[in-house]
Design a protein around this motif. Structure first.
Motif, short mmCIF file in Angstrom:
data_model
loop_
_atom_site.label_atom_id
_atom_site.label_comp_id
_atom_site.label_asym_id
_atom_site.label_seq_id
_atom_site.Cartn_x
_atom_site.Cartn_y
_atom_site.Cartn_z
N GLU A 217 -6.61 -10.53 -10.98
CA GLU A 217 -6.88 -11.69 -10.13
C GLU A 217 -5.72 -12.02 -9.20
O GLU A 217 -5.70 -13.08 -8.57
N ALA A 218 -4.74 -11.13 -9.12
CA ALA A 218 -3.54 -11.44 -8.32
C ALA A 218 -3.82 -11.30 -6.83
O ALA A 218 -4.43 -10.34 -6.38
N ASP A 219 -3.33 -12.29 -6.06
CA ASP A 219 -3.41 -12.20 -4.60
C ASP A 219 -2.20 -11.46 -4.07
O ASP A 219 -2.20 -10.97 -2.94
N TYR A 220 -1.14 -11.45 -4.88
CA TYR A 220 0.11 -10.83 -4.44
C TYR A 220 0.89 -10.38 -5.67
O TYR A 220 0.84 -11.03 -6.72
N CYS A 221 1.56 -9.24 -5.56
CA CYS A 221 2.37 -8.73 -6.68
C CYS A 221 3.85 -8.71 -6.28
O CYS A 221 4.18 -8.24 -5.20
N VAL A 222 4.67 -9.20 -7.17
CA VAL A 222 6.13 -9.10 -6.99
C VAL A 222 6.62 -8.05 -7.99
O VAL A 222 6.42 -8.21 -9.19
N ILE A 223 7.24 -7.00 -7.48
CA ILE A 223 7.77 -5.97 -8.39
C ILE A 223 9.28 -6.19 -8.51
O ILE A 223 10.00 -6.20 -7.51
N VAL A 224 9.72 -6.40 -9.74
CA VAL A 224 11.16 -6.60 -9.99
C VAL A 224 11.75 -5.26 -10.41
O VAL A 224 11.22 -4.57 -11.29
N ALA A 225 12.86 -4.88 -9.74
CA ALA A 225 13.47 -3.58 -10.03
C ALA A 225 14.98 -3.71 -10.06
O ALA A 225 15.55 -4.63 -9.46
N GLU A 226 15.60 -2.80 -10.76
CA GLU A 226 17.07 -2.80 -10.85
C GLU A 226 17.67 -1.85 -9.80
O GLU A 226 17.04 -0.84 -9.44
N PRO A 227 18.90 -2.12 -9.35
CA PRO A 227 19.50 -1.29 -8.30
C PRO A 227 20.18 -0.04 -8.87
O PRO A 227 21.39 0.15 -8.70
N SER A 228 19.41 0.79 -9.56
CA SER A 228 19.99 1.99 -10.17
C SER A 228 18.98 3.13 -10.07
O SER A 228 17.81 2.90 -9.74
N ILE A 229 19.42 4.34 -10.41
CA ILE A 229 18.49 5.48 -10.37
C ILE A 229 17.38 5.27 -11.38
O ILE A 229 16.20 5.53 -11.12
N PHE A 230 17.76 4.76 -12.55
CA PHE A 230 16.78 4.46 -13.59
C PHE A 230 15.78 3.41 -13.07
O PHE A 230 14.58 3.50 -13.29
N GLY A 231 16.32 2.42 -12.35
CA GLY A 231 15.48 1.37 -11.76
C GLY A 231 14.48 1.95 -10.78
O GLY A 231 13.32 1.55 -10.74
N VAL A 232 14.92 2.92 -9.99
CA VAL A 232 14.04 3.58 -9.01
C VAL A 232 12.90 4.28 -9.75
O VAL A 232 11.72 4.16 -9.39
N HIS A 233 13.25 4.99 -10.82
CA HIS A 233 12.24 5.72 -11.60
C HIS A 233 11.19 4.75 -12.15
O HIS A 233 9.98 4.98 -12.03
N ASN A 234 11.65 3.65 -12.74
CA ASN A 234 10.71 2.68 -13.32
C ASN A 234 9.87 1.99 -12.25
O ASN A 234 8.70 1.71 -12.45
#
Ligand code: SF4
Ligand code: SF4
Length: 276
Positions: free
Chosen positions: A176-193
């Motif tokens: 039911e989301a009108d918008y998604c916020v994706i939270v990510a970390e500033p690392s290579i691992f963060g990029v992968h996730n």
């Protein structure tokens, strides 16, 4: 407006963003769909809490009506029924409560009974409605609890704190989301996730933006990826000691830290611009 907050793994700051974003919006609701490990309530400390059980229907076989025809066992595509010693036996953990075995039984030997898998707690923090889905220990799937939470979104503005990752519980949470916020970390691992969740929101055609959390002065591969793919970065939240300490103490930084207050008000304003 329904805003879902996602992340590729636990610990990125998804609940931190969800709770403080809900705090930045007048008359909002915070919906904790992370039913295996809900912890948004630790920040809101809601009052006037009431609880509602969440049940699923599971089949029960009435031995005196069963003629051992096997139709229910053959029908069950989830292999939740097996024929053992000439009797149909249920493996509850894999039953999807589809009701099919009841329909195909020619002798009305299958009845359904309610089975509790968890609860939804509803309380308040200032004018914010706080809804928390809690799955009982040992249960296999939190999807029915999430479905119940999403079915009854209580406000004009609802912040949905999704489970981490990109499993079916996340898909259910962002329906039911009108918008998604994706939270990510500033690392290579963060990029992968990040990439797992990014694929999911693209498949489901949801508009989205990115919050990079815990940003320091070192390399920021997450920002580099966003620049390369031209993805919208809504905010970069600094890895600041005072914010981390207040969050670790269970405080809503929106209420205790001026810098954080500005970040979350800005974040909400940017999302509102996109979802009009
Ligand atoms: S309700 Fe559906 S999933 Fe469960 S045992 Fe019956 S047929 Fe299988
Ligand atoms: S379909 Fe009904 S009668 Fe046949 S084995 Fe299953 S419960 Fe028994």
């Amino acid at each position: 407006m329904n805003i879902a907050v996602l992340s590729g793994k636990g610990g990125t700051g998804k609940t931190f963003v969800s709770c403080n974003l809900a705090s930045a919006i007048e008359k909002s609701a915070y919906i904790d769909c992370d039913v295996e490990e809900p912890n948004g309530h630790l920040f809101f400390k809601p009052t006037d809490v009431c609880s509602q059980k969440v049940c699923v229907k599971i089949p029960q076989i009435l031995a005196d009506r069963c003629n051992h025809c096997r139709k229910c066992v053959d029908f069950c595509h989830f292999n939740a029924l097996a024929f053992i010693k000439e009797e149909p036996m249920l493996f509850r953990g894999v039953c999807h409560s589809c009701g099919g075995c009841k329909i195909v039984c020619p002798n009305q030997a299958v009845v359904e009974k309610d089975y509790s898998i968890g609860e939804i707690r509803t309380g308040k923090h200032r004018s914010i409605i706080v809804k928390t889905g809690i799955m009982n220990i040992g249960e296999e799937s939190g999807v029915p609890i999430i479905r119940e939470l999403i079915k009854n979104l209580p406000c004009k503005n609802n912040i949905i704190d999704c489970p981490p990752g990109s499993a079916c519980t996340v898909m259910e949470s962002i329906k039911e989301a009108d918008y998604c916020v994706i939270v990510a970390e500033p690392s290579i691992f963060g990029v992968h996730n990040f990439q797992m969740v990014y694929k999911l929101v693209k498949i489901l055609k949801k508009p989205f933006g990115i919050v990079i959390n815990k940003v320091n002065d070192l390399n920021n591969p997450m920002q580099e990826l966003c620049e390369k793919l031209q993805l919208p970065v809504l905010e970069q939240i600094p890895f600041a000691c005072e914010i981390a300490a207040q969050n670790a103490a269970g405080n809503l930084v929106y209420e205790t830290n001026q810098k954080a207050k500005e970040i979350f008000e800005r974040l909400y304003a940017k999302i509102s611009e996109v979802v009009k």
